[in-house]
Enzyme design. Structure first.
Site, mmCIF file in Angstrom:
data_model
loop_
_atom_site.group_PDB
_atom_site.id
_atom_site.type_symbol
_atom_site.label_atom_id
_atom_site.label_comp_id
_atom_site.label_asym_id
_atom_site.label_seq_id
_atom_site.Cartn_x
_atom_site.Cartn_y
_atom_site.Cartn_z
ATOM 1 N N ASP A 293 0.861 -1.173 0.000
ATOM 2 C CA ASP A 293 0.000 0.000 0.000
ATOM 3 C C ASP A 293 0.905 1.233 0.000
ATOM 4 O OD1 ASP A 293 -2.174 1.671 -0.038
ATOM 5 O OD2 ASP A 293 -3.212 0.741 1.640
HETATM 6 C C1 BGC Z 1 -5.035 3.256 0.091
HETATM 7 C C2 BGC Z 1 -5.200 2.221 -0.988
HETATM 8 C C3 BGC Z 1 -5.064 2.851 -2.341
HETATM 9 C C4 BGC Z 1 -3.728 3.540 -2.416
HETATM 10 C C5 BGC Z 1 -3.467 4.168 -3.768
HETATM 11 C C6 BGC Z 1 -3.791 4.103 -0.108
HETATM 12 O O1 BGC Z 1 -3.756 5.170 0.760
HETATM 13 O O2 BGC Z 1 -5.022 2.637 1.351
HETATM 14 O O3 BGC Z 1 -6.437 1.580 -0.849
HETATM 15 O O4 BGC Z 1 -5.204 1.881 -3.331
HETATM 16 O O5 BGC Z 1 -3.686 4.553 -1.443
HETATM 17 O O6 BGC Z 1 -4.256 5.250 -4.005
#
Ligand code: BGC
Length: 759
Positions: A293
């Site tokens: 993530d």
């Molecule tokens: C989130 C993810 C997301 C990623 C990219 C993160 O902060 O937890 O779910 O896919 O950002 O945008």
């Protein structure tokens, strides 16, 4: 110690041969498709170590969906093959421009994977996932994901960070809106539906995009519902509840996983060898790749398991994270870690091969660019908007109609003068919900616009208050209510009150909205609440004070037309909750498939009356039961369920294991005035087992439409699969047990039948 040695120490002997990124001989499903392995291998042989590591690096271009954007020269990196994937690049031109650098300027011309959070639609915004889940219609969900893929790919996006399949039992957690609710069985079914919708039947189709099962794993179990907070759950709970939706995604051939932010029983999910390698690659045979993530690799430092970026990169990679989203730590450290002998290049090869496989599978090498004239023809097409309305209609849940003790007020009927009051009646932007991708408020038809078209001068409108704050002068609203036959109040949360980093410590209607309802009630007219929210709210006061409550979530671009059709009775509501609605915050976390205590309070735990005796598991100031249970939802007719019956009341464990089943039946009758759909649900309970099992577990469901007076026999089979669980020896097996079965309208209803699984 080189990485492969470390891996050997951490794994049981049987698993040592299963490489990080999985070897080519592990059990393959439909992913990767035939032929891509050979091509990936051939390319890998031509790559330098630096180019290999480049494939494991991902950066956001443009908007930040996390704390900060790292300052790197992306174009320069692209030109030397230093980036494998870009996300958050919007628009066909931008996407093609970046792709051109990778393909035309880098030595090997390896195309980029372009990613984006396409969660509930791209430009055509569908209801938030928690709302879509309330349809209990996986096929419908799959169709929405297909449309999202068609629109996103038209602008060059070939990878979505969805579905979010985290089980959530705490409505304080803002991201509960992004998932399918609290049930592992339903969660696994929806996970598969999303994956099939996004990935389509052939990844080479330019309208197919890779799906990503996230956030692996346990993220939804955040303590106290506070986003990013620690999670501590037993392995049994992990396997019984949190892992099944991920396995559902894997079984549907999902190409990628995303490792979560949270610590899981002390081990950060983005450095968790057990979940990322032992379970995902070893037990499930996953052959796609895992992306971290947003900066979750760098977050190993604040978590306290790494003192510096180098160690963080090492630990995440060794555990099984293939691609670094945004932390810039793989780019900085992986080459050095190999050169100094801490990681074997073979391990890097495994990860790179997994990434290359997806690029070949998507046909990116043949077709790296998107047609810049396509989006115009595809985005918000008539068919897509029609599906947005259908999906919104299917997502609404009629929580109450005719309370407290009054007659039903819905459907409204077209001859009534309606006062539409509330801060969400005309709030176009809020209808999109959180994570609305390319959703645009100008595409939204609000409830006010739709009702005004239907009712003309019979519609009166007053905003009444802001969602949060604003003046407390309700005069205009009261005046409108006085002139009307019925009041419809559009209340709830604005779109940014749920989603990432939007946990709440109160789950009441925000701001002055309850005061507004109270003021409007003085007009003495029946009040219908339409509740827009990204989570279950605590609506006890509202349920006791208004006639009807329709839970509308955040319904997307067709919010207004869909709501108008349901409120006016063109279509009956048919949704049911996939998440429990508590009476008050003090009951949270509250979920239907809990265990029974040793001191249950008697009746109420079993759907009857609380005996009131002391020294039992209860609150002194609140009931144990929720306000609206999992599975709950009314419509414009009534349904009756006959008692549940079993084809045989005993089955031996041997027969069960040999594939024999018990047939469970009940008769469902439409006893009301209108043709409507009902979602009949199958629940079981097992007792006498080696570990305690939940008071009920959902094991099946069917959506059935019946005309007034019509009856249908509803049938389910209970076999080995329905009776298996992780037992005292952590084996996934069925055991001899007393079996109770319900075919029921919701998780607290139905008349049970009893049977036995004999030793
Ligand atoms: C989130 C993810 C997301 C990623 C990219 C993160 O902060 O937890 O779910 O896919 O950002 O945008």
């Amino acid at each position: 110690m080189p990485f492969s040695l470390l891996r050997g120490l951490a794994l049981s002997l049987a698993l040592v041969s299963l490489a990080h990124g999985a070897g080519t001989d592990s059990p393959a499903g439909g992913f990767p498709p035939p032929g891509v392995d050979e091509r990936a291998d051939a390319l890998l042989k031509r790559m330098t170590l630096e180019e290999k590591v480049g494939q494991l690096v991902q950066f956001s271009n443009g908007k930040a969906t996390g704390p900060e954007n790292v300052a790197v020269d992306q174009n320069e990196l692209l030109a030397r093959g230093g980036i494998g994937s870009i996300f958050n690049a919007i628009g066909a031109k931008t996407v093609n421009a970046m792709q051109r650098i990778a393909v035309e300027k880098s030595r090997l011309g390896i195309p980029l994977l372009m990613g984006l959070d396409v969660i509930h639609g791209y430009r055509t915004t569908f209801p938030i996932p928690l709302g879509l889940a309330a349809s209990w219609d996986p096929k419908l969900v799959e169709r929405t994901a297909r449309v999202a893929a068609i629109e996103a790919s038209a602008e060059g996006i070939r990878w979505t960070f969805a579905p979010m399949v985290d089980i959530a039992r705490d409505p304080r957690w803002g991201r509960i809106m992004e998932g399918n609710g609290e049930d592992p069985y339903l969660g696994a079914i929806y996970a598969g539906a999303y994956v099939r919708g996004f990935q389509g039947s052939d990844l080479r189709d330019p309208a197919s995009i890779l799906a990503c099962a996230k956030h692996y794993v346990g993220y939804g179990g955040a303590e106290a519902g506070r986003d990013y907070n620690s999670v501590d759950i037993s392995e049994r709970m992990l396997r019984d509840v949190y892992l099944p939706p991920f396995e559902g995604a894997k079984n549907a051939d999902v190409a990628t996983f995303m490792s979560a932010f949270n610590t899981l029983s002390g081990v950060p999910a983005s450095a968790n060898h057990f979940t990322l390698t032992t379970v995902l690659r070893g037990e499930w045979g996953f052959r796609g790749f895992v992306v971290s993530d947003w900066t979750s690799i760098a977050e190993l430092i604040p978590h306290g398991i790494a003192l510096d970026g180098r160690t963080a990169a090492f630990k995440a990679f060794a555990a099984g994270v293939d691609m670094d989203m945004q932390a810039n730590l793989y780019a900085t450290h992986l080459v050095g870690l190999v050169r100094e002998g801490r990681l074997e290049e073979r391990a890097i090869d495994d990860s790179v091969r997994s990434v290359l496989r997806t690029k070949y599978a998507l046909g990116l090498f043949e077709n790296p660019y998107c047609d810049e004239s396509l989006a115009e023809k595809v985005l918000l097409s008539k068919e897509h908007v029609a599906l947005a309305r259908e999906a919104a209609e299917a997502s609404f849940v009629l929580l109450q109609n005719g309370g407290p003790g009054g007659p039903p007020v819905l459907p409204l009927g077209a001859d009534k003068a309606v006062a539409l009051i509330g801060p969400l009646a005309d709030a176009a932007d809020d209808m999109l919900g959180e994570w609305a991708c390319q959703g645009n408020k100008n595409d939204v038809v609000t409830l006010r616009a739709a009702l005004s078209e239907r009712l003309g001068s019979k519609l009166l409108y007053a905003k009444g208050t802001e969602i949060v704050g604003g003046v407390k002068d309700f005069e205009e609203a009261l005046a409108a209510a006085r002139q009307a036959d019925v009041v419809v109040m559009a209340v709830g949360e604005h779109r940014h009150m749920s989603g990432e980093a939007a946990s709440r410590s109160s789950i009441d209607l925000p701001g002055n909205q309850r005061a507004l309802i109270e003021a409007v009630k003085a007009a003495g007219k029946p009040v219908v609440l339409v509740v827009f929210s990204g989570r279950p709210l605590a609506l006890s006061w509202e349920a006791a004070n208004v006639s009807a409550i329709l839970q509308a979530w955040h319904p997307g671009v067709q919010a207004g037309p869909a709501l108008a059709r349901v409120l006016l009775g063109d279509v009956p509501p048919a949704g049911k909750l996939t998440v429990t609605f508590p009476r008050s915050l003090g009951q949270v976390p509250i979920y239907y498939n809990h265990f029974k205590t040793g001191r249950p309070i008697g009746g109420e735990d079993d759907g009857g009356k609380d005996s009131g005796a002391r020294f039992q598991s209860r609150y002194i100031d609140e009931k144990n039961s929720p306000l609206f249970p999992f599975g709950w939802g009314l419509t414009y007719t009534t349904f009756e369920y006959s008692p549940t019956t079993l084809s045989r009341d005993r089955i031996s464990l041997a027969d069960l294991n040999a594939g024999k089943t018990i047939t469970v039946e009940a008769t469902l009758t439409n006893t009301g005035p209108q043709e409507c759909a009902e979602i009949a649900q199958l629940y079981i309970r097992l007792r006498g087992t080696s570990v305690a099992r939940p008071v009920r577990e959902l094991k099946g469901f069917e959506k059935i439409t019946l005309r007034p007076g019509e009856s249908r026999r509803v049938r389910f089979a209970i076999g080995k699969e329905q009776c298996e669980f992780w037992n005292i020896d952590m084996k996934h097996v069925a055991e001899p047990a007393a079996l109770t079965v319900w075919i029921a309208p919701h998780s607290a209803g139905g008349t049970p039948a009893d049977g036995m699984i004999d030793p």
